[in-house]
Design an enzyme around this catalytic site. Structure first.
Site, mmCIF file in Angstrom:
data_model
loop_
_atom_site.group_PDB
_atom_site.id
_atom_site.type_symbol
_atom_site.label_atom_id
_atom_site.label_comp_id
_atom_site.label_asym_id
_atom_site.label_seq_id
_atom_site.Cartn_x
_atom_site.Cartn_y
_atom_site.Cartn_z
ATOM 1 N N ARG A 99 76.042 -24.057 47.827
ATOM 2 C CA ARG A 99 75.339 -23.473 46.686
ATOM 3 C C ARG A 99 74.098 -24.282 46.335
ATOM 4 O O ARG A 99 74.074 -25.499 46.436
ATOM 5 C CB ARG A 99 76.273 -23.396 45.483
ATOM 6 C CG ARG A 99 75.775 -22.400 44.438
ATOM 7 C CD ARG A 99 76.360 -22.647 43.072
ATOM 8 N NE ARG A 99 77.784 -22.369 43.032
ATOM 9 C CZ ARG A 99 78.555 -22.729 42.003
ATOM 10 N NH1 ARG A 99 78.041 -23.387 40.978
ATOM 11 N NH2 ARG A 99 79.836 -22.458 41.999
ATOM 12 N N HIS A 193 61.953 -14.453 50.006
ATOM 13 C CA HIS A 193 62.757 -14.398 48.780
ATOM 14 C C HIS A 193 62.674 -15.783 48.163
ATOM 15 O O HIS A 193 63.194 -16.743 48.695
ATOM 16 C CB HIS A 193 64.216 -14.063 49.101
ATOM 17 C CG HIS A 193 65.149 -14.271 47.944
ATOM 18 N ND1 HIS A 193 64.987 -13.635 46.733
ATOM 19 C CD2 HIS A 193 66.247 -15.047 47.805
ATOM 20 C CE1 HIS A 193 65.952 -14.019 45.908
ATOM 21 N NE2 HIS A 193 66.729 -14.875 46.532
#
Length: 332
Positions: A99, A193
């Site tokens: 993460r 992105h």
């Protein structure tokens, strides 16, 4: 006789028919579970499989979803750390990976996640050789390239969630500014992105009315309305949410379900998703970036040729060069 036998009289033997619309989500973290619940609530699959290496968390999430079966139209929800549970999936959504930490750039995550993909992708291919692979893990453009390389799939069956969410954020903020629903505010964010995404100001419109014709300085320096700040808010949006709640989940989950819907329902909708852009808009390297693409049954069927201004194209090429700089250092 058992209670079941007293209650039910059997008429015909049920023929074993495989799932027609099986969707797998790899990774049951915040993004994986937000994607799973969004897919379930949109009734997009007849079977949902979840996979993760953390067995207790996985088991708990599967049970929690199964307990809500009464409120769903998906009759089978399964989970296992063994990839055989994913067999014959139509779409496999990969959300697993390390993460992103607060303040960490998406590009920093790369090699950590490449190593995870070396285990995940071959297992997906083994059990669902005909699936459409959707990569959501960050940095999504590079990891979509990695998934494409590791899978050996044709390019139309490997898609990155790309700027589908960036464009949604853009349209939301634009709607707030104009007091309109986001679906009536049209604008595309393409490219990477993340931090170097490209807003296509020339295409921003409401009801076919180009906003740049009304405000020629839109998106540029010297714009008294400071529309450029809208794109900055899009870029900073994820970091802001991570700072406040520790991670992003709901919007990306809804974005994933939006893409899965276009595929399983063969909608031929246009989405800004990450695909191989070599040879487009002056990009020379083998990189994946978001451009408007048509999604349907067989995955990515077509790419829309955008009319980009010189500076927009330049930003896209610069993004591609940055990504290629990272990609060529990777050990695949």
């Amino acid at each position: 006789m058992s209670t079941k036998e007293k209650l039910i009289s059997h008429v015909s033997k049920e023929e074993a028919v495989g799932s027609r619309n099986k969707v797998t989500v790899v990774g049951v973290g915040m993004v994986g579970m937000a994607s799973a619940i969004s897919i379930l609530l949109k009734d997009l699959c007849d079977e949902l499989a979840l996979v993760d290496v953390m067995e207790d968390k996985l088991k708990g999430e599967v049970m929690d979803l199964q307990h809500g079966s009464l409120f769903l139209k998906t009759h089978k929800i399964v989970g296992d750390k063994d990839y055989s549970v994913t067999a014959n999936s139509r779409v496999v959504v990969v959300t697993a990976g390390a993460r992103q930490q607060e303040g960490e750039s998406r590009l920093n995550l790369v090699q950590r996640n490449v190593n995870i993909f070396k285990f995940i992708i071959p297992n997906i291919v083994k059990y669902s050789p005909n699936c459409i692979l959707m990569v959501v893990s960050n940095p999504v453009d590079i990891l979509t390239y990695v998934a494409w390389k590791l899978s050996g799939f044709p390019r139309h069956r490997v898609i990155g969630s790309g700027t589908n969410l960036d464009s949604a954020r853009f349209r939301h903020i634009m709607g707030e500014k104009l007091h309109l629903h986001p679906s009536s505010c049209h604008g595309w964010i393409v490219g990477e992105h993340g931090d170097s995404s490209v807003p296509v100001w020339s295409g921003v419109n409401v009801a076919g009315v180009s906003l740049q014709t009304l405000n020629p300085k839109m998106g540029a320096e010297g714009d008294s309305e400071n529309w450029k700040a809208v794109h900055k808010m899009v870029v900073d949006g994820a970091y802001e949410v991570i700072k406040l709640k520790g991670y992003t989940s709901w919007a990306i989950g809804m974005s994933v379900a939006d893409l899965v819907e276009s595929i399983v329902k063969n909608l031929h909708k246009v989405h800004p998703v990450s695909t191989l852009v070599k040879g487009m808009h002056g990009v020379k390297d083998e990189v994946f970036l978001s451009v408007p693409c048509v999604l349907g049954n067989s995955g990515l069927t077509d790419v829309i040729h955008m009319t980009l201004k010189a500076d927009e194209e330049k930003q896209l090429v610069k993004s591609a060069e940055t990504l290629w700089g990272v990609q060529k250092e990777l050990t695949l």
